[in-house]
Design an enzyme around this catalytic site. Structure first.
Site, PDB file in Angstrom:
ATOM      1  N   TYR A   1       2.896  11.407   1.269  1.00 22.91           N
ATOM      2  CA  TYR A   1       2.587  10.030   0.855  1.00 22.91           C
ATOM      3  C   TYR A   1       2.013   9.904  -0.562  1.00 22.91           C
ATOM      4  CZ  TYR A   1      -2.007  11.456   2.698  1.00 22.91           C
ATOM      5  OH  TYR A   1      -3.176  12.128   2.955  1.00 22.91           O
TER       6      TYR A   1
ATOM      7  N   HIS B   1      -6.256  14.728   4.111  1.00 23.28           N
ATOM      8  CA  HIS B   1      -7.242  13.932   4.853  1.00 23.28           C
ATOM      9  C   HIS B   1      -8.032  14.834   5.811  1.00 23.28           C
ATOM     10  CE1 HIS B   1      -9.091  10.825   7.264  1.00 23.28           C
ATOM     11  NE2 HIS B   1      -8.620  11.436   8.328  1.00 23.28           N
TER      12      HIS B   1
ATOM     13  N   ARG C   1      -9.617  12.157  -3.168  1.00 27.32           N
ATOM     14  CA  ARG C   1      -9.580  13.294  -2.237  1.00 27.32           C
ATOM     15  C   ARG C   1      -8.463  14.205  -2.698  1.00 27.32           C
ATOM     16  NH1 ARG C   1      -6.010  13.129   1.606  1.00 27.32           N
ATOM     17  NH2 ARG C   1      -6.113  10.954   2.228  1.00 27.32           N
TER      18      ARG C   1
HETATM   19  C1  LIG Z   1     -12.327   2.425  14.143  1.00 22.32           C
HETATM   20  C2  LIG Z   1     -11.399   3.536  13.776  1.00 22.32           C
HETATM   21  N1  LIG Z   1     -10.109   3.279  13.515  1.00 22.32           N
HETATM   22  C3  LIG Z   1      -9.278   4.296  13.165  1.00 22.32           C
HETATM   23  C4  LIG Z   1      -9.725   5.578  13.107  1.00 22.32           C
HETATM   24  C5  LIG Z   1      -8.786   6.727  12.700  1.00 22.32           C
HETATM   25  N2  LIG Z   1      -9.148   7.177  11.370  1.00 22.32           N
HETATM   26  C6  LIG Z   1      -9.845   8.319  11.174  1.00 22.32           C
HETATM   27  S1  LIG Z   1     -10.173   8.601   9.578  1.00 22.32           S
HETATM   28  C7  LIG Z   1      -9.389   7.203   9.096  1.00 22.32           C
HETATM   29  C8  LIG Z   1      -9.300   6.823   7.636  1.00 22.32           C
HETATM   30  C9  LIG Z   1     -10.587   6.398   7.066  1.00 22.32           C
HETATM   31  O1  LIG Z   1     -10.419   6.180   5.695  1.00 22.32           O
HETATM   32  P1  LIG Z   1     -11.618   5.933   4.726  1.00 22.32           P
HETATM   33  O2  LIG Z   1     -12.611   5.019   5.348  1.00 22.32           O
HETATM   34  O3  LIG Z   1     -11.044   5.523   3.425  1.00 22.32           O
HETATM   35  O4  LIG Z   1     -12.330   7.363   4.606  1.00 22.32           O
HETATM   36  P2  LIG Z   1     -11.740   8.753   4.076  1.00 22.32           P
HETATM   37  O5  LIG Z   1     -11.151   9.447   5.271  1.00 22.32           O
HETATM   38  O6  LIG Z   1     -10.720   8.453   3.031  1.00 22.32           O
HETATM   39  O7  LIG Z   1     -12.903   9.499   3.541  1.00 22.32           O
HETATM   40  C10 LIG Z   1      -8.867   6.517  10.191  1.00 22.32           C
HETATM   41  C11 LIG Z   1      -8.088   5.266  10.102  1.00 22.32           C
HETATM   42  C12 LIG Z   1     -11.079   5.815  13.411  1.00 22.32           C
HETATM   43  N3  LIG Z   1     -11.617   7.036  13.357  1.00 22.32           N
HETATM   44  N4  LIG Z   1     -11.907   4.774  13.728  1.00 22.32           N
END
Ligand SMILES: Cc1ncc(C[n+]2csc(CCOP(=O)(O)OP(=O)(O)O)c2C)c(N)n1
Length: 369
Positions: A280, A271, A267
Site C-alpha cells: 500500500y 504496521h 512508520r
Molecule cells: C476500535 C478499534 N478498531 C479497529 C482496530 C484494529 N486496528 C488495530 S491498529 C489499527 C490502526 C490504528 O492506526 P493509528 O491510530 O493511526 O495508529 P498506528 O497503528 O498508525 O500507530 C486498527 C484499525 C482496533 N484495534 N480497535
C-alpha cells in the site's frame, strides 16, 4: 489552506522544527538541556531502534509471537523527557522509547516479548502492549483511542485532587476518527484538565493513509473545534517534540488546560509483524521519510556540537546491540509460565468456573504443564 503531504512537511507554515534533517539546528530554538541528558535521549532512541530490528528478526525466526514496529518514531522520547516522573503516560503501542526513558528495564521488555515466567504479564498480552505502574506508564489498550478518555479522566482526577500531576496520552492518526477522541478532546477542554494529547501522525492506520482518514487539511486543525491550543511539530525532531510537550505541560500545570499536539512522523516499518506495507505504499515514499530519520539527524547534531564523537556514538550503538543480545539469550532460557497461570492472578481466589476450565484443559493436555 496548506495541506501537509509527505513531500512538503518542512514547508508548512505552522510546523515546529528545530533540528532540520541534515542535522543542523535553528539555534535560538534549541532547548536548554544538559549534554548528559542529550546522550541519555540518544541512548534511549538507539535502544528502541535496535530492539525493533531484533524483535522483527526474532518474530521471523518464530522465537517470539509478534512485534509492533517503532522504527522512525523514536523522537517521541523527547515527549517523555519533557514530563516529570510523577506525571502519568497513557501510551498507544509504539511508545517503547517513553517507557525506557521512564526507567522500565529493557530486560523486562525482552522478557515480555518472550512471554516467559519473568514477564510481568506472563505471556498474557500481545507483545508490545506492556505497562508498568512503577513507571506510571499505563498498559496500552488494544481498542484504538480508548486510552484518550482514560488519560483525560485521570487528568480530571488530578485536577480535583490538586496533586499537580499532568497526564500525557499518545495515539495515532487513525485514533482521531474514534468516538473516544471526540469525547476525550471535548471533555478535556470543557473541564480544562491537565492533559497533553499527542497524536503520532505516522501517516497510516494500517494501510489507510491519513488523507482518507479525514477531510481536515491537517490533524492539528482539529484542536480549533474544541477551543484548545494546537501545536504541529516535526515528530522526527526530538528537540521539537520536547519543546512542544514542555510548553503543553507547563500550560497544564498552571491550570490552563489541555493541548493537542500533532507530531508529524512516519512508520518506517510495517504496521505489525503481520503486515506487508509494500502492498500500500511506494518505495519512493519510504525513502523520502528515511531521509528524515530522527536518530541520524540527532546523531549528526550531537557530533557537530562535540557532545559525542563519531567513535563514542558507534561505541554506544555497539554496546546496546551486545547488551540486547545478552538479554535475549537470558530471556529465551527462562521457563515459560506454568499452564495454570492462564487462570491465576485474575481473581484473588479462583472461582469455580475457572477451576473447572483449568481441570478440563489439564485433561485435554494429558496432565501436561
Ligand atoms: C476500535 C478499534 N478498531 C479497529 C482496530 C484494529 N486496528 C488495530 S491498529 C489499527 C490502526 C490504528 O492506526 P493509528 O491510530 O493511526 O495508529 P498506528 O497503528 O498508525 O500507530 C486498527 C484499525 C482496533 N484495534 N480497535
Amino acid at each position: 489552506m496548506f495541506t501537509l503531504s509527505s513531500k512538503n512537511v518542512e514547508e508548512s507554515p505552522q510546523f515546529k522544527q528545530i533540528i532540520v534533517p541534515d542535522g543542523s539546528v535553528k539555534k535560538d530554538l534549541v532547548p536548554k538541556v544538559s549534554n548528559k541528558e542529550l546522550v541519555r535521549w540518544y541512548r534511549t532512541m538507539v535502544t528502541v531502534r535496535v530492539l525493533d530490528e531484533k524483535a522483527m528478526r526474532l518474530q521471523r525466526q518464530g522465537r517470539i509471537g509478534f512485534n509492533v514496529p517503532t522504527t522512525g518514531q523514536e523522537a517521541h522520547v523527547g515527549a517523555a523527557a519533557a514530563l516529570k516522573d510523577t506525571d502519568w503516560i497513557f501510551p498507544a503501542y509504539r511508545e517503547h522509547g517513553a517507557a525506557l526513558y521512564r526507567g522500565l528495564p529493557l530486560r523486562t521488555i525482552v522478557n515480555h516479548y518472550f512471554g516467559n515466567n519473568d514477564d510481568p504479564h506472563r505471556g498474557r498480552r500481545l507483545p508490545g502492549l506492556f505497562g508498568s505502574r512503577d513507571q506510571r506508564f499505563v498498559n496500552p489498550s488494544a481498542p484504538i483511542g480508548t486510552q484518550i478518555i482514560h488519560a483525560v479522566g485521570a487528568a480530571y482526577a488530578a485536577k480535583y485532587l490538586k496533586d499537580g500531576t499532568v497526564t500525557m496520552v499518545f495515539f495515532g492518526d487513525g485514533a482521531t476518527s474514534s468516538n473516544d477522541f471526540h469525547s476525550g478532546m471535548n471533555f478535556a477542554k470543557v473541564f480544562d484538565v491537565p492533559c497533553v494529547l499527542i497524536c503520532q501522525n505516522n501517516q497510516y492506520a494500517i494501510s489507510l493513509p491519513v488523507k482518507r482518514q479525514t477531510k481536515a487539511k491537517n490533524l492539528v486543525d482539529k484542536a480549533i473545534g474544541y477551543g484548545m491550543p494546537g501545536i504541529q511539530v516535526d515528530g522526527n525532531d526530538v528537540f521539537a517534540v520536547y519543546s512542544a510537550v514542555s510548553e503543553a505541560a507547563k500550560r497544564a500545570r498552571k491550570g490552563n488546560g489541555p493541548t493537542f499536539i500533532e507530531s508529524v512522523t512516519y512508520r518506517l516499518g510495517a504496521h505489525s509483524s503481520s503486515d506487508d506495507p509494500t502492498r500500500y505504499r511506494s518505495k519512493e515514499e519510504v525513502e523520502t521519510w528515511e531521509a528524515r530519520d530522527p536518530i541520524k539527524r540527532f546523531r549528526t547534531y550531537l557530533i557537530s556540537q562535540a557532545i559525542l564523537t563519531e567513535e563514542e556514538s558507534k561505541q554506544i550503538d555497539a554496546d546496546i546491540v551486545d547488551n540486547l543480545n545478552q538479554l535475549v539469550k537470558e530471556a529465551e532460557a527462562v521457563e515459560k509460565p506454568p499452564l495454570e497461570t492462564m487462570f491465576t492472578d485474575v481473581y484473588e481466589e479462583m472461582p469455580w468456573h475457572l477451576k473447572e476450565q483449568l481441570e478440563n484443559l489439564r485433561r485435554i493436555m494429558g496432565g501436561g504443564k
